[in-house]
Design a protein around this motif. Structure first.
Motif, short mmCIF file in Angstrom:
data_model
loop_
_atom_site.label_atom_id
_atom_site.label_comp_id
_atom_site.label_asym_id
_atom_site.label_seq_id
_atom_site.Cartn_x
_atom_site.Cartn_y
_atom_site.Cartn_z
N ILE A 1 0.84 -1.20 0.00
CA ILE A 1 0.00 0.00 0.00
C ILE A 1 0.87 1.25 0.00
O ILE A 1 0.62 2.20 -0.76
N LEU A 2 1.89 1.26 0.85
CA LEU A 2 2.76 2.43 0.94
C LEU A 2 3.51 2.66 -0.37
O LEU A 2 3.56 3.80 -0.88
N THR A 3 4.09 1.61 -0.92
CA THR A 3 4.85 1.75 -2.18
C THR A 3 3.95 2.20 -3.31
O THR A 3 4.29 3.10 -4.09
N PHE A 4 2.79 1.56 -3.43
CA PHE A 4 1.84 1.92 -4.48
C PHE A 4 1.39 3.37 -4.35
O PHE A 4 1.32 4.11 -5.34
N ALA A 5 1.10 3.80 -3.12
CA ALA A 5 0.61 5.16 -2.90
C ALA A 5 1.66 6.20 -3.27
O ALA A 5 1.34 7.23 -3.88
N LEU A 6 2.92 5.94 -2.92
CA LEU A 6 3.97 6.92 -3.21
C LEU A 6 4.16 7.08 -4.73
O LEU A 6 4.25 8.20 -5.24
N VAL A 7 4.22 5.97 -5.45
CA VAL A 7 4.41 6.05 -6.90
C VAL A 7 3.17 6.65 -7.56
O VAL A 7 3.28 7.47 -8.49
N PHE A 8 2.00 6.28 -7.08
CA PHE A 8 0.77 6.82 -7.66
C PHE A 8 0.67 8.32 -7.43
O PHE A 8 0.29 9.08 -8.33
N TRP A 9 1.02 8.75 -6.24
CA TRP A 9 0.93 10.18 -5.94
C TRP A 9 1.90 10.99 -6.80
O TRP A 9 1.58 12.09 -7.25
N ARG A 10 3.09 10.43 -7.02
CA ARG A 10 4.05 11.13 -7.87
C ARG A 10 3.54 11.27 -9.30
O ARG A 10 3.77 12.28 -9.97
N SER A 11 2.79 10.26 -9.77
CA SER A 11 2.27 10.32 -11.13
C SER A 11 1.10 11.30 -11.26
O SER A 11 0.75 11.69 -12.38
N GLN A 12 0.50 11.67 -10.14
CA GLN A 12 -0.65 12.58 -10.19
C GLN A 12 -0.24 14.04 -10.33
O GLN A 12 -1.07 14.89 -10.64
N THR A 13 1.01 14.31 -10.10
CA THR A 13 1.47 15.70 -10.18
C THR A 13 2.26 15.90 -11.46
O THR A 13 3.02 15.02 -11.90
N THR B 1 7.64 22.31 -23.06
CA THR B 1 8.22 21.21 -22.30
C THR B 1 7.55 21.14 -20.94
O THR B 1 7.26 22.17 -20.31
N CYS B 2 7.30 19.91 -20.50
CA CYS B 2 6.73 19.71 -19.17
C CYS B 2 7.09 18.31 -18.69
O CYS B 2 7.35 17.42 -19.51
N GLU B 3 7.11 18.15 -17.40
CA GLU B 3 7.43 16.86 -16.81
C GLU B 3 6.14 16.23 -16.31
O GLU B 3 5.58 16.64 -15.30
N ALA B 4 5.68 15.24 -17.03
CA ALA B 4 4.47 14.51 -16.64
C ALA B 4 4.57 13.11 -17.21
O ALA B 4 4.91 12.92 -18.37
N LYS B 5 4.29 12.13 -16.39
CA LYS B 5 4.40 10.74 -16.82
C LYS B 5 3.27 9.94 -16.21
O LYS B 5 2.98 10.06 -15.02
N ASP B 6 2.66 9.13 -17.03
CA ASP B 6 1.66 8.18 -16.55
C ASP B 6 2.40 6.96 -16.00
O ASP B 6 3.12 6.28 -16.72
N SER B 7 2.22 6.69 -14.72
CA SER B 7 3.00 5.64 -14.05
C SER B 7 2.25 4.32 -13.96
O SER B 7 2.56 3.48 -13.10
#
Length: 693
Positions: free
Chosen positions: A146-158, A307-313
């Motif tokens: 849960i913790l690992t998934f949440a951290l990666v997911f949250w990073r992809s939301q920004t 240019t922008c930094e955005a990635k679908d994780s």
């Protein structure tokens, strides 16, 4: 002495007679069986009819004809006397076979290389011999996911803000500026502005595979089962200055233009550039765009140098979930911990990342949507495990690596059905789609053959275990329920993902390697279907299924148009349309689309409502500029505030001649789950436009 000799001679003759009649065992059997069910056997072993007038027991049996075997085998149950004997024999044979062998074979997987496959569970048992400690380890392990998934997911939301434009707005793969048919109103007023407007956007991954399932009209073309991308760079040799028609998918166009990647998504700035003409088709970055040889009031392009930094994780999150479930499957001996743990991870992976139900929506809305489906899905998972055979398949299974490869691998194949089965050219199991989608009938034939082979194999396995008859009764009930559903008036049966799992899962409740694979795929189907679509009803009304399908309404019948081909400085070339009286009073007027834009809506009884005159705009860079462009016309009756079916496109061509439209309405597909959500996606872009610069 002579008496003994006579006695011996008689005995020898009797023995010779018996020897000659016993040369055929079947013949002897038939001679000893009574012709009459009430026949009795004498003390000397000769069968005589009980109701015979003759009481002579010494009568020679050879004087009676032998009875046919089917008479000797007639059943004593008079209820089935009407069934022919050959049919009875086949039925008895089939029933005996379905009951299984006298000594049933209980299937159990004996692992390959048992020392290797048993090693993980032995290691855990040696380190944590206490069951309570193993339970705490399981919960801690789950918390780590849960913790690992949440951290990666949250990073992809920004996403990083774009200089001068701010943070890009999330949009889904199907967002467009322009609504289908007359959705933008007269002259497209509801889709304005047409030019001098821009906004920053962000697209998810995998938008290159997003297709229209219902055919869309583009001039005289009808696009279906393909990305709706009209236009591209004017010069096929480079990607400079791409121009797309306003009803093109924004994300698909951005991939086609090389602005973003389909594998990871991306962001950019889209800019409206008003009316354009002669949209060029090209194949770029895995997408084939379509051409349109006329003009359209709304077009867009993408600003260069953004240019922008955005990635679908989603792929990073999938890797995390697959690794966590694989480790869980290899080191967990408990069937319950393995099943429920992997089901929960797969469900949230699909709902939040791999195939979210609200693509482009804010996280609170997405989380609320998935959470509302999770609790009933967990109840169904318990039913699967405890009542529908999952426990029987997984309990006592010690082949840890085979379990992880077959069952868990099947689970992810089913859960990612939007990727794993995307190559199959079947979008929906409807007669309309199977008839018009290329390759659909051949693919369905192959699928049916594969399913038949699988079913035959599972039937044999259940027969060997002595449980076939019980499951045949269960599936007989399923078939009766389906037939009743098909017979219900005004309702249509729809087989969703979760329905397939519910119907087929009991047939995998046996511990074989193939059953492991089948069961994992079906559980994955269920997780994907509920996380993505929810518990949609399997019986739906025709109105719910209609979507934007053909209504079967009457089409306007046009009189021969009047064409004014004389273009002067004071009067441009024009074409005038008139139509016959409508066939029913329920039709209130006529709607006319010109180049897929509604240009006229008149109501019967209003002044001038019996005629539509279209003037060709020949202005521009030079006199007669418009003469080199075809114009496409479609007509429909108006019913209240809505419209009925549109005709196919008629063409006022470059030579100022009218080309009649083909008979019939504009071809449309049946409503689908994807199409039902397109209106929500179009609302997303309207909200995004509020953030434009």
């Amino acid at each position: 002495m002579s008496n003994n000799t006579n006695t011996n001679t008689a005995n020898n003759r009797r023995s010779a007679s018996l020897s000659s009649t016993s040369s055929s065992p079947d013949l002897e059997h038939q001679q000893r069986r009574p012709l009459n069910p009430n026949s009795q056997t004498t003390g000397r072993g000769v069968d005589t009819p009980a109701d015979s007038d003759t009481s002579d027991n010494n009568t020679d049996n050879s004087q009676y004809p032998l009875a046919p075997r089917f008479v000797n085998h007639q059943t004593t149950d008079k209820r089935w006397k009407w069934v022919p004997y050959p049919a009875q024999k086949v039925i008895r044979t089939v029933v005996r076979w379905t009951r299984g062998p006298a000594t049933p074979r209980i299937w159990k997987i004996n692992p390959f290389f048992p020392a290797i496959q048993h090693a993980p569970t032995k290691l855990v048992a040696r380190i944590l011999p206490n069951r309570t400690h193993r339970m705490w380890l399981f919960f801690a392990y789950f918390a780590a996911w849960i913790l690992t998934f949440a951290l990666v997911f949250w990073r992809s939301q920004t996403a990083a803000a774009i200089e001068g434009w701010g943070e890009p707005a999330d949009i889904s793969c199907g967002v467009t500026y322009w609504s289908k048919n007359n959705g933008c109103g007269i002259d497209g007023v509801d889709c304005r502005p047409f030019t001098n407007s821009s906004f920053a956007f962000r697209c998810p991954a995998s938008c290159a595979s997003y297709r229209v399932l219902n055919p869309r009209a583009v001039g005289d073309q009808e696009i279906a089962y393909a990305p709706l991308i009209v236009g591209g760079p004017p010069d096929p040799k480079n990607e400079l200055d791409p121009i797309y028609r306003g009803d093109s998918f924004i994300c698909g166009a951005a991939i086609h233009a090389g602005l973003i990647s389909s594998s990871s998504g991306g962001c950019g700035v889209v800019s409206l550039i008003g009316e354009q003409k002669n949209y060029i088709a090209s194949a770029r970055h895995g997408i084939q765009s379509f051409a349109f040889d006329s003009y359209f009031p709304l077009s867009f392009t993408f600003l260069p140098g953004i240019t922008c930094e955005a990635k679908d994780s989603r792929w990073d999150l999938l890797a995390i979930s697959v690794v966590f479930t694989a480790v869980l499957g290899i080191f967990t001996a408990s069937s319950a911990a393995f099943f429920f743990g992997t089901f929960i991870i797969a469900f949230w992976q699909v709902g939040l990342a791999s195939d979210p139900p609200l693509s482009g929506a804010a996280f609170p809305s997405l989380f609320s949507n998935v959470l509302g489906k999770f609790l009933p899905a967990m109840f169904c998972a318990w039913v699967f495990y405890d009542k529908m055979g999952v426990r029987r398949t997984l309990r006592g299974l010690t082949a840890q690596f085979e379990k992880a490869i077959l069952w868990l691998g099947g689970l992810w194949v089913g859960a990612l059905t939007n990727y794993t089965f995307d190559f199959i050219p079947i979008s929906r199991l409807t007669g309309h789609d199977l008839a018009q989608q290329p390759g659909a009938k051949a693919a369905l034939s192959i699928i049916v053959i594969v399913l038949v082979v699988i079913v035959v194999g599972q039937i044999w396995a259940f027969q060997q275990e002595g449980r076939l008859l019980r499951y045949l009764k269960l599936y007989a009930l399923f078939i009766v329920a389906i037939l009743i559903s098909l017979a219900l008036p005004n309702l249509s049966l729809r087989i969703h993902h979760y329905i397939i799992a519910l119907l087929l899962l009991p047939g995998t409740s046996i511990q074989t390697r193939l059953s492991l694979l089948y069961q994992g795929i079906l559980v994955g189907f269920f997780a994907n279907g509920i996380a993505r679509w929810g518990f949609d009803p399997f019986l739906q009304t025709s109105g719910a299924l209609q979507g934007d399908a053909q209504l079967g309404s009457a089409l306007p019948e046009l009189l021969s148009p009047i064409i004014n081909t004389t273009a002067t400085a004071l009067a441009a070339a024009s074409i005038a349309f008139r139509w016959k009286t409508p066939p029913s009073l329920r039709y209130d007027g006529v709607s006319v689309l010109v180049n897929d834009v509604e240009r006229y809506r008149g109501f019967f009884g209003d002044k001038g409502a019996d005629e539509f005159v279209w003037t060709r705009d020949e202005g521009g860079e030079g006199e007669g500029e418009g003469l080199a462009i075809n114009e496409y016309f479609r007509f429909a009756y108006v019913q209240g505030t809505g419209v009925a079916d549109y005709t196919r496109a008629g063409i006022w061509n470059t030579e100022r001649k009218w080309v009649e439209m083909a008979p019939g309405p504009s071809r449309r597909g049946l409503g689908s789950e994807e199409e039902e959500r397109e209106e929500e996606e179009e609302e997303l872009v309207k909200r995004a436009l509020g953030k434009r610069g």
